[in-house]
Design a protein around this motif. Structure first.
Motif, PDB file in Angstrom:
ATOM      1  N   VAL A  87      43.898  51.601  45.844  1.00 35.50           N
ATOM      2  CA  VAL A  87      45.132  50.938  45.457  1.00 35.50           C
ATOM      3  C   VAL A  87      46.280  51.351  46.370  1.00 35.50           C
ATOM      4  CG1 VAL A  87      46.760  50.564  43.569  1.00 35.50           C
ATOM      5  CG2 VAL A  87      44.323  50.855  43.066  1.00 35.50           C
ATOM      6  N   LEU A 143      41.455  43.687  39.788  1.00 35.10           N
ATOM      7  CA  LEU A 143      41.808  44.589  40.880  1.00 35.10           C
ATOM      8  C   LEU A 143      42.082  43.854  42.189  1.00 35.10           C
ATOM      9  CD1 LEU A 143      39.104  47.334  40.207  1.00 35.10           C
ATOM     10  CD2 LEU A 143      41.549  47.483  39.698  1.00 35.10           C
ATOM     11  N   VAL A 149      48.150  45.832  40.327  1.00 39.76           N
ATOM     12  CA  VAL A 149      47.339  46.937  39.834  1.00 39.76           C
ATOM     13  C   VAL A 149      48.150  48.226  39.839  1.00 39.76           C
ATOM     14  CG1 VAL A 149      45.304  48.358  40.293  1.00 39.76           C
ATOM     15  CG2 VAL A 149      45.181  45.876  40.555  1.00 39.76           C
TER      16      VAL A 149
END
Length: 1001
Positions: A87, A143, A149
């Motif tokens: 991420v 995702l 996210v």
């Protein structure tokens, strides 16, 4: 069991201070697949979930973590997790979502995985990010939009970070490479108004980073003092880390005297040193360095305190003041608790104490004494006699005559000399209307000692003044520093040096793009330093030759051995003249004229151009044939009894083994090395070790201290190489040799630096403490000054230490097409044996063997290497292969034949020599005689492409043999020749590239 205990010990060590220096424990672990990288994070998942969020505050030092892949492994099953999404990733932290396989299990996150190809120059690449997650899993857990996210971290189950692990202690980032965050750094510095801030640090925590400060410093806070425990007789090293908040042009470092608790001065301020600021260079000249620091960069300052054994125990104080040209300064109070204990070796037996940094400023061996076998210079007026040679200078200060007195096989010194030049050197300044005339003011001697004579001669006319500074050393090195000053602005057509060699003393050549061998009739060479490591030429006969090298006052020794193109020669402003200069060789009557020219230029009023040059008068010494034939090398680390049983009496210990594991840093197994050498001595063998300065192992404990000196010791470059180098040094180095046996990697040193002072000191330490009998040099990255200092260290024990020099063929693009023999010729006076053979064609021409490989024209002998060499050719020069190195090559059969004959007591007459008592009737067949009273061994070989029927012409009177009673006998030599007898008038058949060893009685 031992390994388990060791790991536990290291774990304890790494964890001992983590609470202060890091947020999580940093430990040592082991894992089988090192392609996973050297670093990982242990995280724990304690709840079942399809997607788990891991926030990892790794505090990384690498500048672009987003360009490295992330791998996750189930610690229970060992399986890799494919369903993962990164991420966010930066130096401070990483956020990763992944799919666990084991409920309530541990996982490893590898964050610096790499791939590598094992070669001598290791090629390692950190793996770039690879997306492996299944689309269905990504979609299910939403995702695919990373920005969205990132806002939903709390909706995921959270993994717990347990600890950070390194594959071993050497690779660990803890604690000096665990970075502080930007916020932490800003908070620490919020009240600082100076352009820099200083962080004191001890010697056992070398400052490693230049782009970040370690968390350790934030936790300790800003400190105005530094305190430590010392011992008497210790050379104590410590650090000051300077973080620049603005660009700093230069720093000054000042010390106050060391005072006892009553304020009495115990040691003057001069007992302190800042190695980054001042020192003594490799040439014994004082040096002062500029300490410039770019904004937001960290500079480590390494300091030293020289404590005598006479100082009393107690508490002592001093100040170190660091100030900038901008007017900012910071003073650190020093408090030292000195115990009553005396450190007998100054701390040198433990390199991690950094006491050896004082060696950087050593002048050990910087004396002017004469080194055996050379003799003091005998001066008579303008004439200088040295071992086997004579130089006479004229009133202009230039060579008038140069003679040598060696016999044609370089085994004796004769009463009659042989002139190398037919007439004096000529330094010519040519104007449009002709050459200028020089008015000499005569020669004035400025130094006269046994080892060196120096002189100055000033020559002038209406347009120019020429100052000639000359020097001759006892070994045959002659240096000229010429300053040509224009008295007014003036145009010149050419400035050149003419050296009129005699034809008799210029049969052979090395240099200017010519391989060693017979000199061509003409040469026309131009400067091209970008591609060619060429600035010198040698021309000569075997027993009389002269090397000429051109440079100016800005000469810088280039890198060698695969690295020339990265740091090449500097074009001399004088001779090079913007690449308009060059050298040419042409035959003119009885002269072979060498002309070094610079072509046209305009000189401004008072402008000075430095037309410097060096000379070497060869040979340097007579050949030590007895050592050549009795000194038998075993080039392999092996049990002493094995080497002795094979007939060797000298063992060469390369790096990459248990007693000398690391490249050019032979100090990390001293007890093991000494035990081995002591055993060898008890059994009558000598031991030499691999030790030079071309490159340095990353295992060197002082590597970060040396790096703090900028580009002084380590060459600047693009980095890369071994994973450790990339992860801990990152940039500004050149990756060098890799030894797979000990997983050792090295980086390249610069041409000349204070590391050579360190090297001379370490040589003395090895002689005194370990008992080495010499060194094996794999090329040479220092100059003749350092070589002479090294030779003095090796001569400090009896018998004198040995030096043998190996070189790979450097006549190629990456090395700048330089001849190895020419490159190292100024070191030859101090070498015992050559080993030039790697990547040389073992079936090369006879004149190439003579000039490029054998060493004979310079007073040396050598051995063969590539594929074991051609044994038939080699024995003609007294050369054989080396035992223990090339698989399947065994010189013992030649050793036995030599011993049976007793060659060590013979006198050598080479095929090249006019007085050789054996001649052949074939131009491609050459014979060398090794003559004793009443018997002679002849080595004869065929360099032709076809079998030859050879008739030997023998000078029976010179041989001392009655031809009516003589016979020619070829003894049986395994893997060389069958036994055979010949009549003295028989034709002997010799196949191409083959030969015979014959005994005449």
């Amino acid at each position: 069991m031992f390994r388990t205990s060791l790991i536990a010990l290291l774990l304890t060590w790494c964890c001992a201070g983590w609470a202060q220096d890091a947020d999580y424990p940093f430990t040592i672990a082991t894992w089988a697949n090192d392609s996973l990288g050297n670093h990982r994070v242990l995280i724990h998942v304690d709840k079942n979930a399809d997607a788990v969020w891991a926030h990892i505050p790794w505090r990384r030092r690498d500048s672009k973590p987003e360009e490295k892949n992330i791998l996750i492994q189930d610690a229970t099953t060992g399986k890799m997790i494919n369903n993962k999404v990164v991420v966010a990733i930066n130096k401070e932290y990483g956020d990763i979502v992944f799919q666990p396989q084991t409920i309530k299990g541990d996982y490893y996150v590898y964050y610096l995985p790499y791939k590598q190809k094992i070669t001598p120059y290791l090629n390692t690449r950190h793996v770039t990010p690879v997306f492996t997650a299944e689309a269905q899993w990504v979609k299910k857990n939403k995702l695919d939009d990373l920005k969205a996210v990132a806002q939903k971290q709390k909706k995921f189950k959270q993994a717990e970070v347990k600890e950070f692990q390194a594959i071993d202690e050497f690779n660990s980032f803890f604690p000096m490479e665990v970075i502080a965050t930007q916020k932490e750094t800003a908070t620490l510095l919020k009240n600082v108004k100076s352009s820099f801030v200083v962080f004191p640090e001890d010697r056992f925590h070398p400052i490693r980073m230049t782009n970040d400060i370690p968390l350790r410093w934030v936790r300790k806070g800003l400190q105005g003092k530094f305190e430590d425990n010392l011992m008497r007789n210790e050379y104590y090293a410590f650090q000051m880390g300077v973080l620049a908040l603005k660009n700093i042009d230069d720093l000054d470092v000042e010390f106050t005297p060391l005072r006892d608790k009553d304020g009495v001065i115990a040691l003057p301020a001069s007992a302190f040193t800042c190695f980054n600021k001042t020192g003594v260079n490799w040439d014994a000249k004082p040096m002062t360095k500029t300490i410039a620091i770019a904004a937001q960069k960290v500079q480590a300052l390494w300091l030293g305190l020289d404590l005598p054994s006479s100082i009393a125990a107690g508490d002592y104080t001093a100040d170190v003041k660091i100030s900038s040209k901008e007017g900012n300064s910071q003073t650190i109070k020093l408090l030292f608790h000195i115990s009553n204990d005396i450190l007998p070796d100054r701390g040198d037996s433990d390199p991690k104490r950094h006491s050896r940094l004082r060696w950087l400023n050593s002048t050990l061996g910087q004396v002017d004494d004469v080194i055996a076998p050379y003799i003091p210079i005998v001066q008579k007026g303008n004439s200088f006699n040295i071992l086997g040679r004579e130089l006479i200078i004229d009133d202009y200060g230039f060579p008038k005559d140069i003679k040598t007195f060696f016999n044609p096989s370089v085994t004796k010194i004769l009463p009659a000399g042989k002139s190398i030049i037919n007439s004096p050197f000529r330094f010519i300044v040519q104007k449009e209307n002709g050459n200028v005339n020089w008015i000499p003011q005569g020669v004035k001697f400025t130094k006269q000692s046994d080892g060196t004579v120096e002189w100055v001669a000033v020559n002038s006319n209406d347009d120019f003044e020429l100052t000639v500074n000359g020097r001759i050393d006892f070994d045959g090195f002659v240096s000229y520093k010429l300053g040509l000053k224009a008295k007014r602005k003036i145009a010149v057509s050419d400035v050149r040096l003419e050296v009129p060699y005699s034809k008799e003393a210029s049969q052979y050549i090395l240099g200017l793009g010519n391989k060693g061998g017979v000199r061509p009739s003409s040469i026309n060479w131009k400067w091209d330093v970008e591609h060619l490591n060429q600035d010198a030429i040698w021309m000569g006969d075997v027993n009389a030759g002269l090397y000429v090298q051109l440079h100016d006052d800005q000469y810088r020794r280039p890198l060698n051995t695969n690295f020339y193109l990265q740091h090449p020669l500097l074009l001399p402003a004088s001779w090079g003249n913007n690449n308009n200069g060059g050298m040419k060789v042409e035959e003119k009557g009885n002269d072979v004229l060498l002309t070094a020219y610079s072509n046209s230029r305009t000189m401004e009023e008072q402008e000075v151009q430095h037309y410097d040059f060096n000379l070497l008068i060869t040979p340097f010494k007579t050949i030590d044939t007895e050592f050549q034939f009795t000194g038998r090398f075993y080039h392999k680390y092996a049990p002493i009894d094995e080497a002795k049983a094979l007939g060797a009496n000298i063992i060469n210990i390369h790096h990459g083994n248990e007693i000398n594991p690391y490249i050019n840093y032979p100090f990390l197994r001293p007890a093991e090395m000494k035990k081995y050498i002591d055993e060898a001595h008890s059994k009558g063998l000598r031991v030499k070790i691999y030790n030079t300065v071309r490159e340095l192992s990353y295992q060197c404990p002082e590597i970060f201290a040396i790096r703090s000196l900028g580009g002084e010791v380590f060459s600047d470059g693009k980095g890369m190489g071994h994973s450790w180098l990339q992860e801990h040094l990152e940039t500004n180095y050149i990756a060098a040799w890799y030894c797979a046996e000990t997983n050792d990697a090295a980086i390249v040193n610069s041409g000349m630096s204070r590391w050579h002072n360190y090297y001379v000191e370490n040589m003395k330490w090895l002689v005194d403490n370990i008992g080495i009998d010499g060194i094996y040099l794999d090329d040479i990255a220092y100059d003749r000054t350092t070589m002479r200092r090294v030779r003095r260290m090796l001569n400090s024990k009896e018998p004198h230490g040995l030096i043998d020099l190996h070189s790979c063929n450097q006549f190629n693009k990456k090395d700048g097409f330089i001849n190895s023999a020419l490159l190292y010729m100024d070191q030859f006076p101090y070498i015992n044996r050559l080993w030039f053979g790697e990547e040389f064609n073992p079936n090369s021409a006879a004149d190439f063997y003579l000039i490029e490989l054998s060493g004979i024209p310079f007073g040396l002998m050598g051995e063969m290497l590539q594929d074991g060499g051609n044994q038939y050719y080699g024995v003609v020069y007294g050369m054989i292969s080396r035992l223990g190195w090339t698989k399947g090559v065994d010189p013992r059969f030649i050793w036995k034949a030599w011993d049976d004959f007793g060659i060590q007591k013979s006198e050598m007459f080479g095929w090249w020599a006019s007085d050789c008592p054996v001649k052949t009737n074939q131009p491609d067949v050459h014979a060398t005689a090794f003559m004793k009273k009443g018997t002679t061994m002849i080595a004869v070989a065929n360099w032709g492409s076809e079998a030859k029927k050879v008739k030997l012409t023998l000078n029976w009177k010179q041989l001392g043999i009655d031809p009516t009673k003589a016979k020619i006998y070829a003894p049986a030599i395994e893997k060389f020749q069958e036994e055979k007898t010949f009549g003295i008038n028989d034709e002997i058949t010799i196949d191409p590239q083959k030969g015979w060893m014959l005994i005449i009685k």
